[in-house]
Design a protein around this motif. Sequence first.
Motif, PDB file in Angstrom:
ATOM      1  N   UNK B  23      -5.193  21.120   6.384  1.00 25.77           N
ATOM      2  CA  UNK B  23      -5.177  19.886   5.596  1.00 25.77           C
ATOM      3  C   UNK B  23      -3.751  19.368   5.466  1.00 25.77           C
ATOM      4  N   UNK B  24      -3.565  18.139   5.887  1.00 27.87           N
ATOM      5  CA  UNK B  24      -2.266  17.486   5.707  1.00 27.87           C
ATOM      6  C   UNK B  24      -2.287  16.783   4.348  1.00 27.87           C
ATOM      7  N   UNK B  25      -1.209  16.911   3.622  1.00 26.67           N
ATOM      8  CA  UNK B  25      -1.209  16.335   2.268  1.00 26.67           C
ATOM      9  C   UNK B  25       0.206  15.990   1.858  1.00 26.67           C
ATOM     10  N   UNK B  26       0.304  15.200   0.824  1.00 24.33           N
ATOM     11  CA  UNK B  26       1.595  14.923   0.214  1.00 24.33           C
ATOM     12  C   UNK B  26       1.452  15.058  -1.298  1.00 24.33           C
ATOM     13  N   UNK B  46      -4.231   7.453   4.855  1.00 22.36           N
ATOM     14  CA  UNK B  46      -3.666   8.778   5.103  1.00 22.36           C
ATOM     15  C   UNK B  46      -3.200   9.369   3.779  1.00 22.36           C
ATOM     16  N   UNK B  47      -2.633  10.541   3.882  1.00 21.25           N
ATOM     17  CA  UNK B  47      -2.048  11.213   2.720  1.00 21.25           C
ATOM     18  C   UNK B  47      -0.796  10.514   2.213  1.00 21.25           C
ATOM     19  N   UNK B  48      -0.279   9.589   3.022  1.00 20.42           N
ATOM     20  CA  UNK B  48       1.001   8.963   2.671  1.00 20.42           C
ATOM     21  C   UNK B  48       0.747   7.756   1.768  1.00 20.42           C
ATOM     22  N   UNK B  49       0.532   8.043   0.497  1.00 24.77           N
ATOM     23  CA  UNK B  49       0.120   7.005  -0.438  1.00 24.77           C
ATOM     24  C   UNK B  49       1.305   6.232  -0.992  1.00 24.77           C
ATOM     25  N   UNK B  50       2.487   6.833  -0.960  1.00 23.81           N
ATOM     26  CA  UNK B  50       3.629   6.226  -1.647  1.00 23.81           C
ATOM     27  C   UNK B  50       4.935   6.609  -0.962  1.00 23.81           C
ATOM     28  N   UNK B  78      -0.600   8.125  17.236  1.00 21.12           N
ATOM     29  CA  UNK B  78       0.690   7.951  16.583  1.00 21.12           C
ATOM     30  C   UNK B  78       0.539   7.980  15.083  1.00 21.12           C
ATOM     31  N   UNK B  79       0.569   9.150  14.521  1.00 22.79           N
ATOM     32  CA  UNK B  79       0.458   9.198  13.074  1.00 22.79           C
ATOM     33  C   UNK B  79       1.713   8.646  12.432  1.00 22.79           C
ATOM     34  N   UNK B  80       2.761   8.450  13.247  1.00 17.03           N
ATOM     35  CA  UNK B  80       3.909   7.733  12.723  1.00 17.03           C
ATOM     36  C   UNK B  80       3.454   6.370  12.204  1.00 17.03           C
ATOM     37  N   UNK B  81       2.411   5.865  12.820  1.00 24.51           N
ATOM     38  CA  UNK B  81       1.903   4.552  12.443  1.00 24.51           C
ATOM     39  C   UNK B  81       1.402   4.509  11.012  1.00 24.51           C
ATOM     40  N   UNK B  82       1.151   5.674  10.430  1.00 25.73           N
ATOM     41  CA  UNK B  82       0.685   5.709   9.053  1.00 25.73           C
ATOM     42  C   UNK B  82       1.844   5.548   8.088  1.00 25.73           C
ATOM     43  N   UNK B  83       3.053   5.401   8.642  1.00 25.33           N
ATOM     44  CA  UNK B  83       4.239   5.477   7.796  1.00 25.33           C
ATOM     45  C   UNK B  83       4.181   4.504   6.623  1.00 25.33           C
ATOM     46  N   UNK B  84       3.472   3.397   6.789  1.00 21.60           N
ATOM     47  CA  UNK B  84       3.367   2.481   5.673  1.00 21.60           C
ATOM     48  C   UNK B  84       2.601   3.164   4.542  1.00 21.60           C
ATOM     49  N   UNK B  85       3.256   3.324   3.440  1.00 23.17           N
ATOM     50  CA  UNK B  85       2.607   3.950   2.293  1.00 23.17           C
ATOM     51  C   UNK B  85       1.559   2.974   1.765  1.00 23.17           C
ATOM     52  N   UNK B  86       0.296   3.407   1.739  1.00 23.94           N
ATOM     53  CA  UNK B  86      -0.779   2.439   1.558  1.00 23.94           C
ATOM     54  C   UNK B  86      -0.962   1.940   0.122  1.00 23.94           C
ATOM     55  N   UNK B  87      -0.393   2.665  -0.867  1.00 20.35           N
ATOM     56  CA  UNK B  87      -0.550   2.210  -2.259  1.00 20.35           C
ATOM     57  C   UNK B  87       0.789   2.321  -2.970  1.00 20.35           C
ATOM     58  N   UNK B  88       1.846   1.956  -2.245  1.00 20.53           N
ATOM     59  CA  UNK B  88       3.195   2.134  -2.783  1.00 20.53           C
ATOM     60  C   UNK B  88       3.441   1.277  -4.019  1.00 20.53           C
ATOM     61  N   UNK B  89       2.723   0.183  -4.134  1.00 20.69           N
ATOM     62  CA  UNK B  89       2.895  -0.672  -5.315  1.00 20.69           C
ATOM     63  C   UNK B  89       2.221  -0.088  -6.555  1.00 20.69           C
ATOM     64  N   UNK B  90       1.374   0.884  -6.349  1.00 22.20           N
ATOM     65  CA  UNK B  90       0.595   1.433  -7.463  1.00 22.20           C
ATOM     66  C   UNK B  90       1.042   2.847  -7.830  1.00 22.20           C
ATOM     67  N   UNK B  91       1.524   3.588  -6.853  1.00 26.04           N
ATOM     68  CA  UNK B  91       1.893   4.992  -7.059  1.00 26.04           C
ATOM     69  C   UNK B  91       3.399   5.155  -6.854  1.00 26.04           C
TER      70      UNK B  91
END
Lengths: 429, 429
Positions: B23-26, B46-50, B78-91
């Motif tokens: 499991x990949x996590x942050x 992805x796990x990259x929420x913030x 390219x999981x690098x593509x997930x680099x955008x934190x998907x809920x950075x404005x909230x978390x």
Amino acid sequence: MTAVESVGEFRFECGESVDDLRLAYETYGGFDGDNAVLVCHALTGSQHVSNAPRSEDHDADAVDGSDAGDADTGTGVQTAGQARAWWDDVVGPGKAIDTTEYYVVCVNVPGSCYGSSGPPAGGPDGEPWGTDFPPVTVGDWTRAQRRLLDRLGVGRLHAVVGGSVGGMNALDWAKRFPDDVRRVAAVATAARLDTQCLSLDAIARRAITTDPNWNGGDYYGADRPNPDDGLAQARRIGHVMYLSKASMGRKFGRRAAGRGAFGDAPADPTDRFFPYREVESYLDYNADSFTSRFDANSYLYLTRAMDEYDLSAGYGSDAEALAAFEGEMLALSFTGDWHFTVEQARALADAARDVDVPTAHHVVESDHGHDAFLVEPESVGPPLRDFLADGVDGRAVRDEGDARDESDGSGSHSGGPDRAPVHASLFPG
Amino acid sequence: MTAVESVGEFRFECGESVDDLRLAYETYGGFDGDNAVLVCHALTGSQHVSNAPRSEDHDADAVDGSDAGDADTGTGVQTAGQARAWWDDVVGPGKAIDTTEYYVVCVNVPGSCYGSSGPPAGGPDGEPWGTDFPPVTVGDWTRAQRRLLDRLGVGRLHAVVGGSVGGMNALDWAKRFPDDVRRVAAVATAARLDTQCLSLDAIARRAITTDPNWNGGDYYGADRPNPDDGLAQARRIGHVMYLSKASMGRKFGRRAAGRGAFGDAPADPTDRFFPYREVESYLDYNADSFTSRFDANSYLYLTRAMDEYDLSAGYGSDAEALAAFEGEMLALSFTGDWHFTVEQARALADAARDVDVPTAHHVVESDHGHDAFLVEPESVGPPLRDFLADGVDGRAVRDEGDARDESDGSGSHSGGPDRAPVHASLFPG
């Protein structure tokens, strides 16, 4: 009995021409000089609108309907599949569009695949046109219909009636030949498609053009496979557009179909734990039968025509486009329709009223979605019948504005313009 | 910094097992024993929420986020593509889910492609699993998360927060581990998908499985092309589901994009007279970038999990499924969302109340569609912040039932239950 008439050289709006445009059509009832009703079919419809007895043949190549396609197109497109008369509950003797009273004409639009000139039909060299066929527009359809009616001796039409993109075709008559039509009934349609529907149509086309069997549009001939996967996908997307969320839920819910209920689904290993659902089976079944009755290139052409149509084109607004029309208009819309919404029909009716076209916007409460105009003859028939007979004053014709004076709120419409429009929020905003 | 933790042998709900589930996590913020908040990502998240500072690493294989995918999957995804934190404005620090206050954990779900075990990840033989990976369910995600939290020393969670299918994941916590979570925030979600969305997901999957490059799911390896056409089509369909009719119209209208604005569209001879529209360009652009960041098999797996989820499964009803939950619930819904509707959130909230779960159904007026929960932090943040702090009594938490006592009708909700629900008619019926 479908007839095919050559209407000679035809220049399309795109600027390209064909030497000999051929139009497949059917007529019902007798012409008395003032009783012609042109019925315009929807995207994948045909000239075969009714099982009613046909009129006497005119000077045209009469061909048996079940052979029209094969004979004329030289392809395997089974126009026999069109045999189901698409508005038989509405058009016929004693029906809403009464063929004992009206002379009903229905023409397969250029670009389609039911015997009129189009991609699968034979071109100058006898081979199918394919994508060398000129791109078509709704305006081309209208002009081609005008040409055919001239050959049939029909000048002014009593009415033009059309549903969906056929309703755009009907509107185009009021704009392009405003003196030639007395009454226009625009059913489940709009002045133009909205962005969401443009998107879904573009996705549907992409499904076809990315099917390797599409082969740039060159797939005709017995030894070539048709792009059936792509066309089936396009149809599934279309099918979802034709149904409402509510009706899909009521009909299918989340129920699983029997395994193998439709055997042609590609093997998907991720299926092994998950059900094949009834709704998927339904979409697959219908997509499969669609590929046997429709041509993929025609689907590209006709969705393009629909997407491109804009009543206001060449004018400043929808209202100005209708300004020369001296007849009456009925806009018939359905509350569950998210393809062509009540809100769009209301805007259309408002535009017509702005230029003093006597107009009724008749709203049918229905959760059948866009399909309602085909599957609810009991809702569609009475207002159409009375509009043809008496215009907007017809007894069963209700304008949503009428509701304002009614305290009991009954009737077939969703509310007056002063109330929050129930279905303006179909997609909010 | 994404960490990857092995949680040992794992038996999936389908009955199949893997020897070593990874499991990949942050994690963000510090754990004080009682402040853990599990955030559940949406379908392709992805796990990259913030972008907030990460917690100290635990005893796990810490890998750099930008390499996690390649290193772990052995594929070109390219999981690098997930680099955008998907809920950075909230978390993040000082944000609604405040990482200076809470210990935030986000786990890439099994079956996905951002470093957790799934089709593109290496299996026992070092080769990608492909479709030999066991089918996954939302319940599997919950159980896997529970396993990881055990490793992290987290017993009871202060809260689980999730959006879209991540909201189903959050609901599943309340059902499966009712004693392990104090507060559940289910955002833009439902107890189950409706028939229309099931259909569109099935069509999207079909786009992938009919792409010849999909090859039965076996397309990994540098010499094999990915099923990008199919995955792009699936994404386009998904994208339309995430937007509202109104927002699409406002953003794009019917405007034409410059020719060749997106060069990869296949040549379509029927284009020659018709525009390539901005909305199509937008969908194409986004679909193209999606194919470089997501795996086609993972898309099949995760949509299957979403489709299959049914809160009531194993119980008689949604209410019974929630009966053992002693925490509080926030259902947050958006008026323009037709993927997960306000009506569905209302039904969910009603079910929770039926079994005495303190519940608020907070309705946000928005025409952003399903995407609203991602793009309107100003609407989503305050109720989430105050729900985490004070439960349903939180200051910014509004229950639509509150509106009954308000004469001015202001506030962020659409109306009380006694009024006609404005968006129950999103699709009528």
